[in-house]
Design an enzyme around this catalytic site. Structure first.
Site, PDB file in Angstrom:
ATOM      1  N   PRO A 175       2.928   4.564  -0.779  1.00 30.79           N
ATOM      2  CA  PRO A 175       2.754   5.519   0.333  1.00 30.79           C
ATOM      3  C   PRO A 175       1.302   5.797   0.700  1.00 30.79           C
ATOM      4  O   PRO A 175       1.031   6.662   1.519  1.00 30.79           O
ATOM      5  CB  PRO A 175       3.420   6.785  -0.205  1.00 30.79           C
ATOM      6  CG  PRO A 175       3.179   6.720  -1.676  1.00 30.79           C
ATOM      7  CD  PRO A 175       3.240   5.261  -2.051  1.00 30.79           C
TER       8      PRO A 175
ATOM      9  N   CYS B 132       4.110  -0.285 -12.313  1.00 34.62           N
ATOM     10  CA  CYS B 132       4.558   0.925 -13.018  1.00 34.62           C
ATOM     11  C   CYS B 132       5.817   0.614 -13.812  1.00 34.62           C
ATOM     12  O   CYS B 132       6.785   1.366 -13.796  1.00 34.62           O
ATOM     13  CB  CYS B 132       4.783   2.082 -12.049  1.00 34.62           C
ATOM     14  SG  CYS B 132       6.004   1.737 -10.753  1.00 34.62           S
TER      15      CYS B 132
ATOM     16  N   ALA C  27       0.773  -1.234   0.000  1.00 28.49           N
ATOM     17  CA  ALA C  27       0.000   0.000   0.000  1.00 28.49           C
ATOM     18  C   ALA C  27       0.810   1.294   0.000  1.00 28.49           C
ATOM     19  O   ALA C  27       0.281   2.333  -0.406  1.00 28.49           O
ATOM     20  CB  ALA C  27      -0.949   0.000   1.201  1.00 28.49           C
TER      21      ALA C  27
ATOM     22  N   GLY D  80      -1.444   6.442  -1.551  1.00 27.85           N
ATOM     23  CA  GLY D  80      -2.291   7.192  -2.471  1.00 27.85           C
ATOM     24  C   GLY D  80      -3.473   6.382  -2.965  1.00 27.85           C
ATOM     25  O   GLY D  80      -4.617   6.846  -2.959  1.00 27.85           O
ATOM     26  N   LYS D  81      -3.209   5.146  -3.378  1.00 21.57           N
ATOM     27  CA  LYS D  81      -4.289   4.286  -3.879  1.00 21.57           C
ATOM     28  C   LYS D  81      -5.191   3.840  -2.732  1.00 21.57           C
ATOM     29  O   LYS D  81      -6.415   3.724  -2.893  1.00 21.57           O
ATOM     30  CB  LYS D  81      -3.705   3.087  -4.624  1.00 21.57           C
ATOM     31  CG  LYS D  81      -2.895   3.462  -5.873  1.00 21.57           C
ATOM     32  CD  LYS D  81      -2.367   2.227  -6.571  1.00 21.57           C
ATOM     33  CE  LYS D  81      -1.451   2.595  -7.729  1.00 21.57           C
ATOM     34  NZ  LYS D  81      -0.142   3.140  -7.263  1.00 21.57           N
TER      35      LYS D  81
END
Length: 464
Positions: free
Chosen positions: A250, A377, A248, A252-253
């Site tokens: 940092p 990513c 998880a 953001g999601k």
């Protein structure tokens, strides 16, 4: 516009990526010349920032239009402080398909004259400057011998990490990212003991002009790459559900999932590193989200051996979650701007086994009828389409599902997936819209933004 050299990689890594982008399936579909052209464009666009800044608006706290107006006012104030112009215009556009996204065009590259006084920063810091950040003191590796606060300096990024910290000059491989004003004396930046915090150089003439969001509407505007926001919508969380974010940090999601659920239900966030858990909780507090529970835990071991075990934290019994997000650790070769990586081929290829361990845990923790979203990513086949092919073969209970929104390209050829399966995948491929002058700047910003992204991959599965 292409002004930086192509991303600097070890020769073995460059050759590995060339073989990925010129694999047999791709060559058969588009031919050698087009495949080679796409690969070279990829290497070029990775070293340049996208042509826009993407902001995720906290629409669980306020309407998008209100956040847009407040952001315009805040950024006008910021520009008034840095400009003598009386009339300041700030362009902020809502994304036409994603209801919590605001887009801001980036102005660059701009004609900025290099100065004789030079500061050198690390590659990561240099990349942040190209996205609108100031230079924070820990990122500075070299400065003029007698630099004082208030001196105007040119900032250069050390591409290969070879500059010795505390040097007074550096002649290695570097690129110019703009001019700024020193906020600290050299003696303070390189003092013995704990390095200072805060801004070391305030950028006043960046090569790419983008707003600084430091302290700007922290609870309403969250900087996030567009594909990372798309992931949350593809997962499709609903109020009242229990959802797991396996890797998880940092956060953001994680926070986006909670916001999409209207903060009703439970979002469990796991990460192996303690200070990253603190960052997740800090972000949740800033965004006024109370449905998030974060634990420091290795997600590969998140399945309990006792199915009857009922605990708030990990490990969890099988089939504990309605939806699972596996935003997997990866080689990160889609990040932009990234002017150079010193990673070896062994390091680049080390993520696939870990991703598969995480996948096993994710499938076991997901309820029947639940949704699993896998994302990275990076741009390699081994971490993306090949993982999908492996998962479909390993877990007969999984089927690929359509994604909404689907604003990226389909999956990449080379992993043996069918055309129908590739269409269900979403690969953000900035090289497909890149030319010698950059992305097509004649296109409207929202259309450009969908193409001029970081490299990213999303797959959505249903557990039958």
């Amino acid at each position: 516009m292409s002004i930086f050299p192509r991303i600097s990689l070890k020769p073995e890594v460059t050759e590995f990526l060339r073989n990925v982008f010129l694999n047999k399936e791709v060559l058969a579909a588009v031919g050698h010349q087009e495949a080679e052209s796409r690969f070279q464009k990829l290497l070029t666009c990775l070293s340049h920032p996208p042509s826009y800044t993407c902001v995720r608006a906290s629409t669980h706290l306020a309407p998008l239009e209100e956040i847009q107006h407040k952001l315009e006012e805040e950024l006008k104030k910021q520009q008034m402080c840095n400009s003598s112009a009386e009339e300041i215009s700030v362009q902020i556009l809502p994304h036409p398909r994603i209801p919590d996204v605001l887009l801001l065009p980036v102005d660059g590259p701009r004609p900025v004259k290099q100065l004789s006084s030079e500061v050198v920063v690390g590659a990561q810091c240099g990349s942040a400057v190209l996205r609108g950040a100031h230079v924070f003191a820990p990122g500075i590796v070299a400065s003029p011998k007698y630099m004082k606060a208030g001196d105007v300096v040119s900032v250069f990024s050390d591409l290969e990490g070879r500059c010795t910290r505390g040097a007074t000059s550096f002649e290695g491989k570097r690129v110019f990212v703009g001019n700024g004003v020193a906020q600290m004396d050299r003696s303070r930046i390189f003092c013995t003991g704990e390095p200072p915090k805060g801004i070391g150089v305030q950028m006043v003439e960046p090569l790419y002009q983008s707003p600084s969001f430091d302290g700007v509407l922290p609870s309403l505007a969250f900087l996030q790459n567009l594909p990372s926001i798309v992931v949350g919508h593809v997962l499709g969380p609903r109020p009242g559900e229990r959802i797991l974010d396996m890797c998880a940090a940092p956060g953001g999601k994680t926070c986006h999932i909670a916001a999409l659920m209207e903060d009703q239900g439970e979002v469990v966030a796991l990460d192996r590193i303690r200070n990253k858990i603190d960052r997740i909780l800090q972000n949740a507090q800033t965004l006024h989200l109370r449905s998030i529970k974060a634990f420091c835990f290795n997600s590969t071991q998140a399945v309990s051996s006792d199915p009857a075990q009922e605990t708030e934290g990990p490990p969890f019994p099988p089939e504990s979650f309605d939806r699972v997000l596996l935003d997997a650790p990866c080689s990160g070769l889609g990040q932009r701007p990234n002017m150079g990586s010193t990673w070896s081929l062994k390091e680049i290829c080390s993520y696939q086994p870990l991703q598969r361990k995480l996948f096993h845990a994710a499938v076991r923790l997901l309820k029947k009828g639940g949704v699993l979203v896998y994302s990275t990513c990076t741009v390699t086949l081994a971490e993306n389409e090949e993982q999908v092919a492996w998962a479909l073969d390993t877990f007969p209970c999984l089927t690929l599902q359509p994604q909404e929104p689907h604003i990226g390209a389909g999956g990449m050829l080379g992993a043996g997936l069918s055309p129908e399966q590739l269409c269900l995948l979403q690969r953000f491929s900035p090289e497909l819209s890149w030319d010698q002058t950059g992305t097509d700047r004649a296109a409207p910003l929202p259309c450009r933004a969908d193409r001029d992204t970081i490299g990213f991959f999303i797959a959505k599965f249903l557990k039958n």
